[in-house]
Design an enzyme around this catalytic site. Structure first.
Site, short mmCIF file in Angstrom:
data_model
loop_
_atom_site.label_atom_id
_atom_site.label_comp_id
_atom_site.label_asym_id
_atom_site.label_seq_id
_atom_site.Cartn_x
_atom_site.Cartn_y
_atom_site.Cartn_z
N ALA A 79 0.84 -1.20 0.00
CA ALA A 79 0.00 0.00 0.00
C ALA A 79 0.88 1.24 0.00
O ALA A 79 2.04 1.21 0.39
CB ALA A 79 -0.93 0.00 1.22
N ASP A 80 0.30 2.32 -0.46
CA ASP A 80 0.98 3.61 -0.36
C ASP A 80 -0.06 4.71 -0.25
O ASP A 80 -1.23 4.52 -0.61
CB ASP A 80 1.88 3.87 -1.57
CG ASP A 80 2.90 4.96 -1.28
OD1 ASP A 80 3.94 4.63 -0.68
OD2 ASP A 80 2.64 6.14 -1.59
N GLN A 81 0.38 5.84 0.28
CA GLN A 81 -0.54 6.94 0.55
C GLN A 81 0.15 8.27 0.24
O GLN A 81 1.29 8.50 0.64
CB GLN A 81 -0.96 6.89 2.01
CG GLN A 81 -2.09 7.82 2.39
CD GLN A 81 -2.51 7.57 3.82
OE1 GLN A 81 -1.71 7.74 4.74
NE2 GLN A 81 -3.74 7.15 4.04
#
Length: 203
Positions: A79-81
């Site tokens: 995941a990344d944000q």
């Protein structure tokens, strides 16, 4: 018999993401990766990609690194944000002083967290999802900001936006439109839905 749980590799050292998965009953093996995220962000920007596309590209890159030498059946989550303030991306602050500057820019305004999650099986992506929670910071005082920075200290340097919504950072906000898990960096319900579709966990 199908299991209530499953074992996942998490391409991240994030304690918040690991906590979300483990609290949902999943077995997690954390595999942090060494990725030059800033270089990849610059590359995506040069190619004209949106911040949403960039978040997915970063998650993809993490998964690709983590899935090296894995078995064909291994399931890997990455995941990344990216914090998006009117099209401007914010990186993690390098110092408490920089964290204060970020919070002053965000104060009284609404920003979006472009939160991407991907699922790989072996070395191949089989699913992706993007959530975009919207968060509005209240017009907090300088006195409050100074007290907040003193209390949180280096703990917020690992957080995009310089806040931990699961901690004292919640007091920075007047409104949050989106799920808590997406804000913390991993949209859990869509991921669980995909794991059920794959029959990796019980339906």
């Amino acid at each position: 018999m199908m299991s209530f749980s499953t074992s996942l590799i998490l391409a991240s050292g994030s304690s918040a993401r690991r906590m979300l998965l483990e609290n949902a009953g999943l077995t997690v093996q954390a595999r942090p990766v060494d990725l030059d995220e800033e270089a990849l962000r610059r590359s995506c920007e040069a190619q004209g990609q949106t911040l949403s596309e960039t978040a997915i590209a970063l998650a993809d890159a993490k998964a690709n690194l983590a899935t090296r030498d894995l078995g064909f059946e291994d399931l890997t989550v990455a995941a990344d944000q990216i914090l998006d303030l009117d099209g401007v991306a914010f990186a993690k602050p390098d110092s408490v002083a920089e964290a204060g500057e970020h919070l002053r820019r965000l104060r009284g305004r609404t920003h979006v967290l472009r939160t991407a999650v991907v699922l790989y099986k072996g070395g191949e992506k089989i699913w992706e999802h993007l959530a975009s929670p919207r968060l509005t910071m209240r017009a907090f005082s300088e006195a409050f900001l100074e007290a907040y920075l003193e209390r949180e200290g280096a703990a917020i340097l690992s957080c995009v936006g310089a806040y931990r919504l699961e901690g004292p950072g919640i007091q920075l906000f007047s409104a949050v439109d989106g799920t808590q898990d997406a804000v913390l960096g991993l949209p859990l319900l869509p991921l669980l839905g995909e794991l059920r579709r794959l029959k990796a966990i019980s339906t």
